[in-house]
Design an enzyme around this catalytic site. Structure first.
Site, PDB file in Angstrom:
ATOM      1  N   GLY A  24      74.921  95.393  19.746  1.00 44.92           N
ATOM      2  CA  GLY A  24      74.544  94.118  20.334  1.00 44.92           C
ATOM      3  C   GLY A  24      74.873  92.997  19.366  1.00 44.92           C
ATOM      4  O   GLY A  24      74.661  93.132  18.166  1.00 44.92           O
ATOM      5  N   TYR A  26      73.889  89.590  19.664  1.00 49.70           N
ATOM      6  CA  TYR A  26      73.085  88.361  19.729  1.00 49.70           C
ATOM      7  C   TYR A  26      72.499  88.030  18.360  1.00 49.70           C
ATOM      8  O   TYR A  26      71.974  88.891  17.662  1.00 49.70           O
ATOM      9  CB  TYR A  26      71.931  88.497  20.729  1.00 49.70           C
ATOM     10  CG  TYR A  26      71.034  87.282  20.702  1.00 49.70           C
ATOM     11  CD1 TYR A  26      71.454  86.093  21.283  1.00 49.70           C
ATOM     12  CD2 TYR A  26      69.810  87.295  20.036  1.00 49.70           C
ATOM     13  CE1 TYR A  26      70.669  84.940  21.213  1.00 49.70           C
ATOM     14  CE2 TYR A  26      69.016  86.155  19.971  1.00 49.70           C
ATOM     15  CZ  TYR A  26      69.448  84.980  20.558  1.00 49.70           C
ATOM     16  OH  TYR A  26      68.677  83.854  20.482  1.00 49.70           O
ATOM     17  N   TYR A  58      75.486  83.547  23.880  1.00 52.40           N
ATOM     18  CA  TYR A  58      75.159  83.876  22.492  1.00 52.40           C
ATOM     19  C   TYR A  58      75.849  82.890  21.530  1.00 52.40           C
ATOM     20  O   TYR A  58      75.553  82.879  20.341  1.00 52.40           O
ATOM     21  CB  TYR A  58      75.603  85.302  22.135  1.00 52.40           C
ATOM     22  CG  TYR A  58      74.862  86.412  22.853  1.00 52.40           C
ATOM     23  CD1 TYR A  58      73.816  86.161  23.738  1.00 52.40           C
ATOM     24  CD2 TYR A  58      75.240  87.745  22.650  1.00 52.40           C
ATOM     25  CE1 TYR A  58      73.152  87.180  24.392  1.00 52.40           C
ATOM     26  CE2 TYR A  58      74.570  88.778  23.305  1.00 52.40           C
ATOM     27  CZ  TYR A  58      73.539  88.498  24.174  1.00 52.40           C
ATOM     28  OH  TYR A  58      72.894  89.525  24.822  1.00 52.40           O
ATOM     29  N   ASN A 144      68.826  94.480  34.566  1.00 58.42           N
ATOM     30  CA  ASN A 144      67.415  94.346  34.970  1.00 58.42           C
ATOM     31  C   ASN A 144      67.208  94.471  36.474  1.00 58.42           C
ATOM     32  O   ASN A 144      66.254  93.898  37.011  1.00 58.42           O
ATOM     33  CB  ASN A 144      66.833  93.010  34.464  1.00 58.42           C
ATOM     34  CG  ASN A 144      66.684  92.991  32.963  1.00 58.42           C
ATOM     35  OD1 ASN A 144      66.314  93.993  32.352  1.00 58.42           O
ATOM     36  ND2 ASN A 144      67.002  91.867  32.336  1.00 58.42           N
ATOM     37  N   PRO A 195      66.774  99.462  22.185  1.00 57.98           N
ATOM     38  CA  PRO A 195      66.582 100.907  22.044  1.00 57.98           C
ATOM     39  C   PRO A 195      65.738 101.281  20.835  1.00 57.98           C
ATOM     40  O   PRO A 195      65.279 102.415  20.731  1.00 57.98           O
ATOM     41  CB  PRO A 195      68.012 101.447  21.901  1.00 57.98           C
ATOM     42  CG  PRO A 195      68.770 100.313  21.281  1.00 57.98           C
ATOM     43  CD  PRO A 195      68.172  99.065  21.877  1.00 57.98           C
ATOM     44  N   GLY A 197      62.983  99.421  20.112  1.00 62.95           N
ATOM     45  CA  GLY A 197      61.860  98.522  20.276  1.00 62.95           C
ATOM     46  C   GLY A 197      62.362  97.101  20.091  1.00 62.95           C
ATOM     47  O   GLY A 197      63.502  96.797  20.409  1.00 62.95           O
ATOM     48  N   ASN A 257      72.635 102.929  11.808  1.00 62.85           N
ATOM     49  CA  ASN A 257      72.428 103.228  13.226  1.00 62.85           C
ATOM     50  C   ASN A 257      73.537 104.103  13.806  1.00 62.85           C
ATOM     51  O   ASN A 257      73.319 104.824  14.778  1.00 62.85           O
ATOM     52  CB  ASN A 257      72.344 101.923  14.038  1.00 62.85           C
ATOM     53  CG  ASN A 257      71.061 101.157  13.789  1.00 62.85           C
ATOM     54  OD1 ASN A 257      70.096 101.695  13.250  1.00 62.85           O
ATOM     55  ND2 ASN A 257      71.042  99.888  14.169  1.00 62.85           N
TER      56      ASN A 257
END
Length: 300
Positions: A24, A26, A58, A144, A195, A197, A257
């Protein structure tokens, strides 16, 4: 399916493929120094990432595009190796604004197409289909959407291109079992945001849910494999076919990650992590809760 750092893509219903591990991009435009996204995306490509999740709003797509183009120019990757997802922001949903918004993204990226373009509201989807027909985007997705919204779209008369993905919050405390099953039945891939939190910013995060990465079970499973709770949480989702897009501008975390392909969780560990589900969202998008298409009033 054996997953590796070099090969971890899964098929989409339209014949394209999406890497299970993404980055991601952002960063708060007010506080993120210029050049951060450029440096981090270049580093991520060197680490092995091939999937990047961004958006026009962004305000850094020009940096992300520059990073991708520079890594193509130096021979590290080809354009077809990269999977880039962008999003239609909510102010651009009138059909006549959809293509100009996508063209602004392409201009910022200086790329000919994006691999996936997603919308958060159903009314824009028809205009998106025309963008796919024009070759500006390879695959179309949504974000969403709850089950009712997906059903309405899938049953829409004259639907030309099915959504291939649904980007939603998904992690061990919010595992989305019913939505995941419905999407599987309809060949829609779940892309999980947050993913790991989320940050603990009370301005936009629901703090009723405890910090995910401090969970005792995730920590103890991590110790067994010499991995962190973050790596266990990411491995959990990719092992069940959920794409993950953790966002980070920390070089160490970007590398950390990605190190989830040298171990796998046992079936009983997967079940134990699934049982952590609290059905509590970190991201409730309450600023849109009075909108008729607000997706979170329903169970899933």
């Amino acid at each position: 399916m054996k997953l590796s750092a070099e090969s971890h893509s899964i098929p989409l219903s339209d014949g394209n493929h999406i890497p299970l591990m993404g980055l991601g991009t952002y960063g708060d435009p007010q506080t993120t120094p210029k050049g951060t996204a450029l440096a981090c995306v270049k580093l991520a490509i060197d680490v092995g990432y091939r999937h990047f999740d961004g958006a026009l709003f962004y305000f850094n797509e020009h940096e992300v595009g520059q990073a991708i183009r520079e890594k193509i120019a130096d021979g590290t990757v080809r354009r077809e190796d990269i999977f880039y997802c962008s999003k239609l922001w909510n102010t651009f949903h009138p059909p006549e604004l959809v293509r100009p918004a996508l063209e602004r993204t392409l201009k910022a990226l200086q790329l000919d197409y994006v691999d996936l373009y997603i919308v958060a509201f159903p009314m824009a989807f028809k205009a998106l289909e025309a963008c796919k027909d024009a070759g500006l985007v390879k695959s179309l997705g949504v974000s969403n959407f709850n089950r009712r919204q997906l059903e309405l779209l899938l049953k829409k008369p004259g639907l030309k291109h099915k959504p291939v993905s649904n980007q939603v919050e998904c992690h061990p405390y919010f595992t989305q079992p019913k939505l995941l099953e419905y999407c599987r039945q309809n060949d829609i891939v779940i892309v999980g945001y947050c993913p790991l939190g989320s940050s603990r910013d009370a301005a936009w995060v629901n703090l009723k849910s405890p910090p995910l990465l401090e969970d005792e079970l995730l920590v103890s499973i991590g110790k067994k494999y010499n991995k962190s709770s973050a790596q266990v949480a990411l491995r959990f989702n990719i092992q069940r076919g959920v794409v993950v897009i953790p966002k980070s501008f920390s070089p160490e975390r970007i590398k950390h990650n990605f190190q989830i392909f040298d171990f796998s969780l046992m079936e009983e560990e997967m079940k134990a992590i699934e049982a952590l589900n609290k059905n509590i969202r970190f991201v409730e998008l309450l600023m849109w809760s009075d909108h008729p298409e607000y997706p979170f009033h329903e169970e899933y």
